[in-house]
Write a protein that holds these residues in place. Structure first.
Motif, mmCIF file in Angstrom:
data_model
loop_
_atom_site.group_PDB
_atom_site.id
_atom_site.type_symbol
_atom_site.label_atom_id
_atom_site.label_comp_id
_atom_site.label_asym_id
_atom_site.label_seq_id
_atom_site.Cartn_x
_atom_site.Cartn_y
_atom_site.Cartn_z
ATOM 1 N N ARG A 53 0.823 -1.205 0.000
ATOM 2 C CA ARG A 53 0.000 0.000 0.000
ATOM 3 C C ARG A 53 0.853 1.248 0.000
ATOM 4 O O ARG A 53 2.026 1.209 0.365
ATOM 5 C CB ARG A 53 -0.901 -0.013 1.239
ATOM 6 C CG ARG A 53 -1.956 -1.100 1.159
ATOM 7 C CD ARG A 53 -2.591 -1.355 2.486
ATOM 8 N NE ARG A 53 -3.159 -0.125 3.035
ATOM 9 C CZ ARG A 53 -3.871 -0.085 4.152
ATOM 10 N NH1 ARG A 53 -4.081 -1.181 4.828
ATOM 11 N NH2 ARG A 53 -4.358 1.048 4.594
ATOM 12 N N SER A 54 0.247 2.357 -0.360
ATOM 13 C CA SER A 54 0.932 3.645 -0.316
ATOM 14 C C SER A 54 1.407 3.905 1.111
ATOM 15 O O SER A 54 0.648 3.713 2.065
ATOM 16 C CB SER A 54 -0.035 4.746 -0.766
ATOM 17 O OG SER A 54 0.590 5.988 -0.638
ATOM 18 N N THR A 59 9.387 2.705 -1.630
ATOM 19 C CA THR A 59 10.440 3.587 -2.139
ATOM 20 C C THR A 59 11.634 3.575 -1.189
ATOM 21 O O THR A 59 12.793 3.551 -1.622
ATOM 22 C CB THR A 59 9.888 5.024 -2.312
ATOM 23 O OG1 THR A 59 8.874 4.988 -3.315
ATOM 24 C CG2 THR A 59 10.976 5.994 -2.746
ATOM 25 N N THR A 60 11.349 3.556 0.107
ATOM 26 C CA THR A 60 12.416 3.492 1.114
ATOM 27 C C THR A 60 13.242 2.223 0.910
ATOM 28 O O THR A 60 14.479 2.275 0.890
ATOM 29 C CB THR A 60 11.786 3.479 2.529
ATOM 30 O OG1 THR A 60 10.937 4.620 2.648
ATOM 31 C CG2 THR A 60 12.842 3.493 3.620
ATOM 32 N N THR A 206 18.980 -7.927 -13.824
ATOM 33 C CA THR A 206 18.129 -8.172 -12.656
ATOM 34 C C THR A 206 17.148 -7.015 -12.552
ATOM 35 O O THR A 206 17.552 -5.850 -12.605
ATOM 36 C CB THR A 206 18.994 -8.220 -11.378
ATOM 37 O OG1 THR A 206 20.057 -9.154 -11.576
ATOM 38 C CG2 THR A 206 18.182 -8.626 -10.152
ATOM 39 N N LEU A 207 15.853 -7.320 -12.422
ATOM 40 C CA LEU A 207 14.844 -6.262 -12.341
ATOM 41 C C LEU A 207 14.214 -6.249 -10.954
ATOM 42 O O LEU A 207 13.752 -7.290 -10.474
ATOM 43 C CB LEU A 207 13.730 -6.497 -13.367
ATOM 44 C CG LEU A 207 14.090 -6.539 -14.852
ATOM 45 C CD1 LEU A 207 12.830 -6.830 -15.677
ATOM 46 C CD2 LEU A 207 14.718 -5.216 -15.296
ATOM 47 N N VAL A 208 14.213 -5.095 -10.313
ATOM 48 C CA VAL A 208 13.532 -4.929 -9.029
ATOM 49 C C VAL A 208 12.556 -3.773 -9.211
ATOM 50 O O VAL A 208 12.959 -2.613 -9.355
ATOM 51 C CB VAL A 208 14.516 -4.626 -7.883
ATOM 52 C CG1 VAL A 208 13.784 -4.637 -6.541
ATOM 53 C CG2 VAL A 208 15.659 -5.637 -7.869
ATOM 54 N N LEU A 209 11.271 -4.104 -9.272
ATOM 55 C CA LEU A 209 10.272 -3.128 -9.698
ATOM 56 C C LEU A 209 9.217 -2.911 -8.628
ATOM 57 O O LEU A 209 8.573 -3.867 -8.179
ATOM 58 C CB LEU A 209 9.580 -3.637 -10.977
ATOM 59 C CG LEU A 209 10.498 -4.139 -12.102
ATOM 60 C CD1 LEU A 209 9.666 -4.773 -13.214
ATOM 61 C CD2 LEU A 209 11.345 -2.996 -12.652
ATOM 62 N N VAL A 210 9.046 -1.676 -8.197
ATOM 63 C CA VAL A 210 7.920 -1.328 -7.334
ATOM 64 C C VAL A 210 6.760 -1.002 -8.255
ATOM 65 O O VAL A 210 6.925 -0.233 -9.206
ATOM 66 C CB VAL A 210 8.266 -0.093 -6.467
ATOM 67 C CG1 VAL A 210 6.998 0.486 -5.843
ATOM 68 C CG2 VAL A 210 9.266 -0.464 -5.385
#
Ligand SMILES: Nc1ncnc2c1ncn2[C@@H]1O[C@H](COP(=O)(O)OP(=O)(O)OP(=O)(O)O)[C@@H](O)[C@H]1O
Ligand SMILES: [Mg+2]
Length: 240
Positions: A53-54, A59-60, A206-210
């Motif tokens: 959730r927002s 992001t942190t 390597t992909l790390v996606l939010v």
């Protein structure tokens, strides 16, 4: 000694290892725990979607994994290197040419054109053909006709695509992206998703996606969800 050996063995396959990371912030005199003893391992070439959730700390977490911010406790190893053992310059050197980052707020440099923004990391990585790469990347994200525009002359979605082109341009081995399709229409978003996974397949990036985008999360090999400062892992695909 065994500890050292096992760490070395484990970092051969792990692009990112977060060990018991905590992030606490003092705000208005109160201590706020954003991430609470969080562990995460991401193998080289993996694609991972981080949901939540927002305000849950996505992001942190991304900033800590990329070495843009430091945890209150715990450590992150990126490409086998402990970030806690490096100073800011050391972390910047480790990131250069290896890590691409697409910020939720894009963070384009306002005094540079789209082309110059995209060229910058490739130039910093010492790539001789930075200009041509930047031109190619902007063409790939559909912005061949916007190369001389400054960020304030671009729409939100166009700025997001410049930020993606900039992250792609230095051929990073790890790409972190914070809601990379957040400001794009479905067709443009789909084309960006195809480009991300083409890079994952062809270069082993390597992909790390939010993301909140279910279409994007569904394409990732693994989905983790941030809840109350911890990661909840689901081995099957994400549920709506
Ligand atoms: N510098 C700061 N000082 C105080 N609180 C902060 C700071 N940075 C982040 N926070 C708080 O930490 C929490 C997590 O923020 P974060 O930006 O990581 O969330 P997020 O999951 O990325 O949210 P969103 O989906 O809205 O982008 C929020 O409650 C936010 O208010
Ligand atoms: Mg965020």
């Amino acid at each position: 000694m065994n500890e050292v050996l096992s760490r070395d063995a484990d970092t051969q396959v792990s692009a990112i290892v977060a060990e018991k990371i905590c992030k606490e912030i003092i705000s208005g005199g109160a201590r706020l725990t954003i991430l609470d003893d969080l562990d995460l391992q991401i193998a080289a070439g993996e694609s991972v979607a981080i949901l939540g959730r927002s305000g849950s700390g996505k992001t942190t977490l991304l900033s800590l994994l990329a070495g843009l911010d430091s945890p209150t406790r715990g450590d992150v190893r990126l490409a086998g290197q402990s970030l806690g053992a490096l100073d800011e310059d050391g972390r910047a050197r480790l990131r250069a040419g290896r890590v691409g980052f697409v910020f939720q707020s894009f963070q384009l440099l306002s005094g540079l054109t789209a082309l110059e923004n995209v060229m910058l990391p490739a130039e910093l990585a010492g790539l001789a053909d930075a200009g041509q790469r930047a031109q190619d990347m902007l063409t790939q994200v559909g912005l061949a006709a916007r190369t001389t525009h400054y960020p304030h002359q671009l729409s939100g979605g166009e700025q997001q695509r410049v930020a993606l082109a900039r992250a792609f341009a230095a051929s990073p081995s790890i790409l972190f992206a914070d809601e990379p399709t957040g400001n794009l229409d479905v067709a443009t978003g789909s084309s960006i998703i195809e480009q991300l996974f083409a890079m994952n397949r062809s270069r082993g990036t390597t992909l790390v996606l939010v993301t909140h985008d279910q279409q994007l999360a569904a394409r990732c090999g693994r989905t983790v969800t941030l809840e109350a400062g911890k990661l909840v892992e689901r081995s099957a695909g994400p549920r709506a």
